[in-house]
Design a protein around this motif. Structure first.
Motif, PDB file in Angstrom:
ATOM      1  N   CYS A  71     -28.974  29.460  35.943  1.00  0.00           N
ATOM      2  CA  CYS A  71     -30.345  29.324  35.441  1.00  0.00           C
ATOM      3  C   CYS A  71     -30.365  29.833  33.996  1.00  0.00           C
ATOM      4  O   CYS A  71     -30.610  31.016  33.743  1.00  0.00           O
ATOM      5  CB  CYS A  71     -31.296  30.121  36.332  1.00  0.00           C
ATOM      6  SG  CYS A  71     -33.024  29.837  35.998  1.00  0.00           S
ATOM      7  N   SER A  72     -30.076  28.952  33.046  1.00  0.00           N
ATOM      8  CA  SER A  72     -30.018  29.341  31.638  1.00  0.00           C
ATOM      9  C   SER A  72     -30.080  28.085  30.775  1.00  0.00           C
ATOM     10  O   SER A  72     -29.881  26.970  31.275  1.00  0.00           O
ATOM     11  CB  SER A  72     -28.722  30.116  31.342  1.00  0.00           C
ATOM     12  OG  SER A  72     -27.679  29.246  30.948  1.00  0.00           O
ATOM     13  N   PRO A  73     -30.346  28.235  29.479  1.00  0.00           N
ATOM     14  CA  PRO A  73     -30.392  27.068  28.580  1.00  0.00           C
ATOM     15  C   PRO A  73     -29.011  26.620  28.110  1.00  0.00           C
ATOM     16  O   PRO A  73     -28.860  26.097  27.004  1.00  0.00           O
ATOM     17  CB  PRO A  73     -31.244  27.570  27.409  1.00  0.00           C
ATOM     18  CG  PRO A  73     -30.975  29.037  27.360  1.00  0.00           C
ATOM     19  CD  PRO A  73     -30.790  29.471  28.800  1.00  0.00           C
ATOM     20  N   TYR A  74     -27.993  26.820  28.951  1.00  0.00           N
ATOM     21  CA  TYR A  74     -26.621  26.505  28.542  1.00  0.00           C
ATOM     22  C   TYR A  74     -26.429  25.006  28.322  1.00  0.00           C
ATOM     23  O   TYR A  74     -25.831  24.600  27.322  1.00  0.00           O
ATOM     24  CB  TYR A  74     -25.648  27.016  29.613  1.00  0.00           C
ATOM     25  CG  TYR A  74     -24.192  26.904  29.203  1.00  0.00           C
ATOM     26  CD1 TYR A  74     -23.668  27.724  28.217  1.00  0.00           C
ATOM     27  CD2 TYR A  74     -23.345  25.977  29.802  1.00  0.00           C
ATOM     28  CE1 TYR A  74     -22.340  27.630  27.833  1.00  0.00           C
ATOM     29  CE2 TYR A  74     -22.015  25.873  29.427  1.00  0.00           C
ATOM     30  CZ  TYR A  74     -21.518  26.699  28.434  1.00  0.00           C
ATOM     31  OH  TYR A  74     -20.201  26.581  28.044  1.00  0.00           O
ATOM     32  N   PHE A  75     -26.917  24.165  29.224  1.00  0.00           N
ATOM     33  CA  PHE A  75     -26.720  22.728  29.063  1.00  0.00           C
ATOM     34  C   PHE A  75     -27.442  22.218  27.818  1.00  0.00           C
ATOM     35  O   PHE A  75     -26.875  21.450  27.035  1.00  0.00           O
ATOM     36  CB  PHE A  75     -27.218  21.976  30.297  1.00  0.00           C
ATOM     37  CG  PHE A  75     -26.883  20.512  30.280  1.00  0.00           C
ATOM     38  CD1 PHE A  75     -25.683  20.054  30.791  1.00  0.00           C
ATOM     39  CD2 PHE A  75     -27.758  19.587  29.740  1.00  0.00           C
ATOM     40  CE1 PHE A  75     -25.351  18.705  30.756  1.00  0.00           C
ATOM     41  CE2 PHE A  75     -27.451  18.233  29.695  1.00  0.00           C
ATOM     42  CZ  PHE A  75     -26.240  17.795  30.212  1.00  0.00           C
ATOM     43  N   ARG A 107     -26.449  36.766  26.897  1.00  0.00           N
ATOM     44  CA  ARG A 107     -25.674  37.507  25.902  1.00  0.00           C
ATOM     45  C   ARG A 107     -24.272  37.825  26.419  1.00  0.00           C
ATOM     46  O   ARG A 107     -23.296  37.785  25.655  1.00  0.00           O
ATOM     47  CB  ARG A 107     -26.408  38.803  25.518  1.00  0.00           C
ATOM     48  CG  ARG A 107     -27.659  38.572  24.695  1.00  0.00           C
ATOM     49  CD  ARG A 107     -28.163  39.870  24.085  1.00  0.00           C
ATOM     50  NE  ARG A 107     -28.600  40.824  25.106  1.00  0.00           N
ATOM     51  CZ  ARG A 107     -29.842  40.901  25.552  1.00  0.00           C
ATOM     52  NH1 ARG A 107     -30.774  40.071  25.093  1.00  0.00           N
ATOM     53  NH2 ARG A 107     -30.174  41.805  26.466  1.00  0.00           N
ATOM     54  N   ARG A 108     -24.156  38.131  27.721  1.00  0.00           N
ATOM     55  CA  ARG A 108     -22.836  38.428  28.272  1.00  0.00           C
ATOM     56  C   ARG A 108     -21.969  37.171  28.330  1.00  0.00           C
ATOM     57  O   ARG A 108     -20.746  37.246  28.166  1.00  0.00           O
ATOM     58  CB  ARG A 108     -22.986  39.045  29.652  1.00  0.00           C
ATOM     59  CG  ARG A 108     -23.708  40.387  29.636  1.00  0.00           C
ATOM     60  CD  ARG A 108     -23.649  41.095  30.963  1.00  0.00           C
ATOM     61  NE  ARG A 108     -22.297  41.553  31.259  1.00  0.00           N
ATOM     62  CZ  ARG A 108     -21.983  42.347  32.277  1.00  0.00           C
ATOM     63  NH1 ARG A 108     -22.954  42.773  33.088  1.00  0.00           N
ATOM     64  NH2 ARG A 108     -20.742  42.707  32.497  1.00  0.00           N
ATOM     65  N   MET A 109     -22.585  36.021  28.583  1.00  0.00           N
ATOM     66  CA  MET A 109     -21.833  34.769  28.551  1.00  0.00           C
ATOM     67  C   MET A 109     -21.198  34.554  27.186  1.00  0.00           C
ATOM     68  O   MET A 109     -20.063  34.069  27.083  1.00  0.00           O
ATOM     69  CB  MET A 109     -22.759  33.592  28.883  1.00  0.00           C
ATOM     70  CG  MET A 109     -23.173  33.505  30.341  1.00  0.00           C
ATOM     71  SD  MET A 109     -24.497  32.293  30.607  1.00  0.00           S
ATOM     72  CE  MET A 109     -23.674  30.777  30.032  1.00  0.00           C
ATOM     73  N   ALA A 110     -21.916  34.921  26.138  1.00  0.00           N
ATOM     74  CA  ALA A 110     -21.397  34.767  24.780  1.00  0.00           C
ATOM     75  C   ALA A 110     -20.440  35.885  24.401  1.00  0.00           C
ATOM     76  O   ALA A 110     -19.348  35.648  23.877  1.00  0.00           O
ATOM     77  CB  ALA A 110     -22.561  34.713  23.787  1.00  0.00           C
ATOM     78  N   GLY A 111     -20.844  37.127  24.697  1.00  0.00           N
ATOM     79  CA  GLY A 111     -20.056  38.264  24.243  1.00  0.00           C
ATOM     80  C   GLY A 111     -18.774  38.483  25.016  1.00  0.00           C
ATOM     81  O   GLY A 111     -17.727  38.812  24.430  1.00  0.00           O
ATOM     82  N   GLU A 112     -18.812  38.292  26.348  1.00  0.00           N
ATOM     83  CA  GLU A 112     -17.633  38.562  27.164  1.00  0.00           C
ATOM     84  C   GLU A 112     -16.728  37.349  27.334  1.00  0.00           C
ATOM     85  O   GLU A 112     -15.505  37.496  27.379  1.00  0.00           O
ATOM     86  CB  GLU A 112     -18.081  39.057  28.545  1.00  0.00           C
ATOM     87  CG  GLU A 112     -18.822  40.384  28.506  1.00  0.00           C
ATOM     88  CD  GLU A 112     -19.262  40.839  29.890  1.00  0.00           C
ATOM     89  OE1 GLU A 112     -18.729  40.301  30.890  1.00  0.00           O
ATOM     90  OE2 GLU A 112     -20.125  41.734  29.974  1.00  0.00           O
TER      91      GLU A 112
END
Length: 405
Positions: free
Chosen positions: A85-89, A45-50
């Protein structure tokens, strides 16, 4: 053509690196990797929000920021360095790209805003038990159910239309995927983050050819099973479909060119990620060679260690050139050049990352083989990424075919 980075791109790199250093240290990587969910939702969420990372390259009309592929490649290079470690890719390089490439404006308007905002985790399900990434490897079948439903409706009394729709993510992605008039039957496997995605984009075969479908995570007839993987920082799943409701994206039988372009783009972005991981491994090796002493002197002063580190640097710089060439080809929107650059980047960067990650363990010696040291995490990511979108030999065959050799 100017191949240097702009001041804004350099600043983007600094900001992303600082964020990941704070939230993706060794402990932060190991903890989500051991969790059944496979990632930290707070960081997501911080990757998206910030930072707006999920929507960085999504056009503004779909809720994104409209940046280019070079900018996105910088982000992937930094996520590779940090072993994010996230579903970013899966969400950005595969699912969002597939939506942007498919000829379905309504689907883009409905599904991309959720991805760009970070509310929707998505993935692309393409490979099956054969592990093939080409068009003949797609055997999962799709059949149209609209006519059968229409006949049943004509024969039966009207059903209750007030029933609560299936739960979905923001912007109706799951609900829209569940009411498409098609049904899927078959298996997809090695699906990145397929066990936790809210939205599944599934390549299937119809009488007209390969088509792309959207499936809700809670669709009936869908069974998702997490798979054990060498790389614990990147989850994979097996998906089993039994008359699973799906929504057709674009025209029937026209999906393969869009999927092929999606795979080329993802190959370049994966190459950038591999360069970042290799660079981090080299930095760790050099730092250790400076402080570890043997016979009263740092091991970095010995010729064998110096030569190994120099060879690692040469591998990385060559890989970086291949990956950056692919990124600039993507931004130039040259389909032919992109296809060639993607094959070169993936074939070279895969092997370079694996070699550098292995050499990093060698420089560290005994401690590099221990579970407590992070060196093995980079080697596992390297080996996993080497086969993620096809092996280096597969991409060399693609390159030969595209060059007409």
């Amino acid at each position: 053509m100017d191949f240097s980075f702009t001041e804004e791109q350099d600043e983007l790199r600094k900001v992303v690196r600082s964020f990941l250093a704070k939230h993706c240290g060794d402990a932060q990587v190991r903890r989500p990797a051991a969790d059944p969910l496979g990632h930290d939702p707070v960081v997501w969420r911080r990757m998206a929000g910030e930072l707006g990372l999920q929507g960085l390259a999504v056009p503004e009309e779909y809720g994104g920021s409209g940046f280019g592929y070079v900018d996105l490649g910088i982000v992937f290079e930094e996520t590779g360095r940090a072993l994010l470690c996230s579903p970013y890719f899966a969400t950005v390089a595969l699912a969002a790209e597939a939506l942007l490439r498919c000829a379905d404006e309504a689907a883009r308007c409905e599904l991309l805003p959720g991805i760009a905002s970070g509310e929707t985790v998505a993935t692309l399900a393409l490979t099956e038990d054969g592990g093939r990434w080409d068009e003949p490897g797609i055997r999962l079948t799709a059949r149209e159910s609209a006519r059968e439903s229409a006949r049943e409706t004509a024969r039966e009394p009207a059903r209750d239309s007030t029933r609560e729709p299936a739960r979905g993510t923001a912007h109706g992605s799951a609900r829209g995927a569940a009411d498409g008039g098609w049904q899927l039957t078959g298996v997809k496997t090695y699906v990145l983050d397929g066990h936790l995605a809210d939205l599944l984009l599934v390549a299937a075969r119809t009488p007209c050819g390969v088509s792309l479908f959207a499936v809700a995570a809670d669709a009936p007839g869908l069974v998702r099973t997490p798979l054990p993987t060498l790389d614990q920082t990147r989850g994979q799943a097996r998906l089993e479909f039994t008359d699973t409701p799906a929504r057709l994206l674009g025209a029937e039988g026209t999906a393969w060119p869009a999927l092929e372009r999606t795979l080329a783009t993802a190959s370049v972005l994966l190459a950038a990620e591999q360069v970042g991981g290799a660079a981090a491994a080299l930095d760790a090796a050099v730092a250790y060679a400076r402080i570890r002493e043997q016979y009263g002197r740092p091991i970095g002063s010995f010729q064998g260690v110096k030569h190994k580190c120099a060879d690692m640097l040469m591998e990385i710089e060559s890989a970086r050139s291949a990956a950056y060439g692919g990124l600039w080809a993507l931004d130039a929107d040259d389909e032919t050049e992109t296809a060639i650059a993607a094959a070169i980047a993936q074939a070279f960067c895969s092997e370079a990352f694996t070699k550098v990650a292995g050499d990093n363990i060698q420089v560290h010696g005994g401690i590099g083989f221990t579970w407590e040291h992070p060196a093995h995490l980079y080697l596992k990511r390297a080996k996993s990424s080497e086969a993620l979108l096809g092996t280096p030999s597969y991409h060399r065959e693609l390159l030969a075919a595209r060059l007409g050799i």
